[in-house]
Design an enzyme around this catalytic site. Structure first.
Site, PDB file in Angstrom:
ATOM      1  N   GLY A  73       0.848  -1.190   0.000  1.00  0.00           N
ATOM      2  CA  GLY A  73       0.000   0.000   0.000  1.00  0.00           C
ATOM      3  C   GLY A  73       0.881   1.237   0.000  1.00  0.00           C
ATOM      4  N   GLY A  76       3.323   0.706   2.898  1.00  0.00           N
ATOM      5  CA  GLY A  76       4.163  -0.443   2.596  1.00  0.00           C
ATOM      6  C   GLY A  76       5.175  -0.139   1.510  1.00  0.00           C
ATOM      7  N   PHE A 103      -0.073  -7.796  -3.489  1.00  0.00           N
ATOM      8  CA  PHE A 103      -1.329  -8.464  -3.845  1.00  0.00           C
ATOM      9  C   PHE A 103      -1.668  -8.040  -5.266  1.00  0.00           C
ATOM     10  CE2 PHE A 103      -5.977  -8.612  -4.138  1.00  0.00           C
ATOM     11  CZ  PHE A 103      -6.197  -9.937  -3.773  1.00  0.00           C
ATOM     12  N   PHE A 159      -5.790  -8.511   7.423  1.00  0.00           N
ATOM     13  CA  PHE A 159      -5.286  -9.590   6.575  1.00  0.00           C
ATOM     14  C   PHE A 159      -4.185 -10.400   7.251  1.00  0.00           C
ATOM     15  CE2 PHE A 159      -6.405  -6.407   3.069  1.00  0.00           C
ATOM     16  CZ  PHE A 159      -7.687  -6.921   2.935  1.00  0.00           C
ATOM     17  N   LYS A 182      -0.900  -1.442  12.796  1.00  0.00           N
ATOM     18  CA  LYS A 182      -1.497  -0.755  13.931  1.00  0.00           C
ATOM     19  C   LYS A 182      -2.699  -1.551  14.424  1.00  0.00           C
ATOM     20  CE  LYS A 182       1.212   2.888  13.390  1.00  0.00           C
ATOM     21  NZ  LYS A 182       1.983   2.446  12.221  1.00  0.00           N
ATOM     22  N   ALA A 215       2.722   8.711   5.174  1.00  0.00           N
ATOM     23  CA  ALA A 215       3.439   8.050   4.080  1.00  0.00           C
ATOM     24  C   ALA A 215       3.808   8.985   2.924  1.00  0.00           C
ATOM     25  CB  ALA A 215       2.623   6.861   3.578  1.00  0.00           C
ATOM     26  N   LYS A 275      -4.126   5.834  18.707  1.00  0.00           N
ATOM     27  CA  LYS A 275      -4.162   7.185  18.126  1.00  0.00           C
ATOM     28  C   LYS A 275      -5.305   7.322  17.125  1.00  0.00           C
ATOM     29  CE  LYS A 275      -1.464   6.136  14.059  1.00  0.00           C
ATOM     30  NZ  LYS A 275      -0.370   6.517  13.168  1.00  0.00           N
ATOM     31  N   ARG A 340      -5.647   9.689   7.342  1.00  0.00           N
ATOM     32  CA  ARG A 340      -6.835   9.232   6.610  1.00  0.00           C
ATOM     33  C   ARG A 340      -8.045   9.091   7.529  1.00  0.00           C
ATOM     34  NH1 ARG A 340      -4.828   3.115   5.211  1.00  0.00           N
ATOM     35  NH2 ARG A 340      -2.890   4.240   4.864  1.00  0.00           N
TER      36      ARG A 340
END
Length: 411
Positions: A73, A76, A103, A159, A182, A215, A275, A340
């Site tokens: 992601g 990642g 993936f 996952f 997290k 990120a 958080k 987000r």
């Protein structure tokens, strides 16, 4: 830059001695740079110089460590970029090739792994960021991890059970791991850290990475800092033969991404998970137009609740971690300012839409890391909100947004 004050927070006398030795060695090398040259260097050049000198002070290992990142992601891929850059620069410590498990998806008629390996960009989750050529996208999980000495988990936490089940029997018995996830593993037996879950299921030592790390900012190489927590295992093979604090610092530290390594895995894991609940409250505050004062109150109360939670369920966690480390109050401030979770909660408050609808509209296929299930009530507000990877001292059930905020503020 490395500081004496941080040496005192390492785990043992031996670790403190080694850290102090490396600090003195690095200081001597910095002092050897002529001042006439040093004063002409830009701030970025000075950071690079310090970074290079610190990395040189890490003892070479007998067999360079192979690193695999599980997850692709935006976070990642960002961590994969950091790790691959360091692997290429430090052949005395790491195998140059870094595998990133992806993936497999199709983007504009082409496999995502093919795009990453040819264009060296993750066009779906981290567009317009160039990735190192030694970072290899691999859609085969077993192939990606089979030779890895260090596994870096960076997937949506829901996952994790499925991924771990596929890894069982397919990784090195003496592999080490770092979790960037997290959340908690919650069952009738109690609350566990996700790093503990990995250790129990795979039989390997697992630490954690967490901090004030949005990120996109790290990917753009804006200056950031993070905390890595790792406790040396009982079967530690010794310096130069196994993963230790110095190796982990060399793996994750970049001129733009400063790393402090400690051994309080529980402390940074609790702070990193809870958080997101606080950020949810801040997002509702923003969406309702209550202003910065109310948001600050949510963060103040939230930090206190995080510390209480840590002391209750993980008594070995250290209170100072929440205040002194990037994984603590710094991460809370950053997440409540622009993560987000705030975006989704703000949109929910403004539109009355469910979390799932807001996630689809705002996050390009990613999750907000807070909800597992949200049902719409007749009034349009969520009628049942259950935290997904963290939880509070009170259930979020049949609460309007205003009532939810009031609940968060009661201590």
């Amino acid at each position: 830059m490395f500081s004496i004050s941080r040496i005192t927070r390492t785990s043992s006398f031996t670790t403190q001695f080694r850290a102090l030795y490396r600090f003195k060695h690095s200081a001597r090398k910095l002092q050897s740079i002529p001042f006439s040259i040093y004063k002409k260097m830009s701030a970025a050049d000075r950071l690079n110089q310090t970074h290079d000198i610190l990395s040189e002070s890490v003892q070479a290992v007998e067999n360079p460590f192979k690193v695999t990142v599980i997850g692709s992601g935006n976070w990642g891929t960002t961590i994969s970029k950091v790790v691959a850059e360091n692997a290429a620069l430090r052949p005395h410590l790491f195998v140059k090739r870094v595998d990133m498990w992806v993936f497999e998806e199709t983007v504009d008629g082409q496999k995502l792994t093919e795009i990453i390996n040819t264009k060296h960009q993750n066009v779906k989750y981290l567009p317009n960021i160039d990735l190192p050529e030694n970072l290899v996208a691999n859609p085969d999980l077993v192939s990606a991890v089979k030779d890895a000495d260090i596994l870096v988990f960076n997937i949506p936490h829901q996952f994790l059970p499925r991924i771990v089940s596929q890894l069982q029997g397919n990784i090195k018995k003496d592999a080490r791991a770092i979790s960037c996830l997290k959340g908690f593993d919650v069952s009738k037996d109690g609350v566990k850290l996700l790093s503990t879950y990995v250790t129990e299921k795979l039989g390997i030592t697992c630490g954690a990475l967490s901090g004030a790390n949005l990120a996109p900012e790290v990917a753009k190489e804006n200056w950031s800092e993070t905390t890595v927590a790792y406790e040396l295992p009982k079967d530690f093979k010794g310096e130069g033969k196994d993963v230790d604090h110095a190796v982990l610092k060399a793996l994750f530290h970049r001129p733009y991404f400063h790393v402090n390594v400690i051994d309080d895995v529980a402390g940074i894991s609790v702070a990193g998970a809870l958080k997101n609940v606080v950020a949810l409250g801040c997002g509702f505050v923003e969406g309702l137009g209550w202003g910065n004062n109310a948001s600050a109150a949510i963060q103040r109360v939230g930090l206190g609740e995080i510390i209480k939670f840590g002391q209750m369920f993980f008594p070995d966690s250290r209170v100072e971690t929440y205040y002194q480390e990037s994984a603590g109050v710094a991460d809370l401030i950053t997440t409540c300012s622009g993560g987000r979770n705030v975006r989704v909660a703000t949109h929910m408050a403004k539109t009355g839409k469910s979390a799932e609808e807001c996630e689809k509209e705002l996050l390009n296929g990613q999750s907000a890391q807070v909800f597992t299930h949200v049902r719409r009530s007749t009034s349009g507000w969520p009628s049942a909100v259950r935290p997904m990877n963290s939880f509070c001292s009170r259930p979020f059930t049949r609460l309007s947004t205003r009532t939810l905020l009031w609940t968060l503020c009661q201590t």
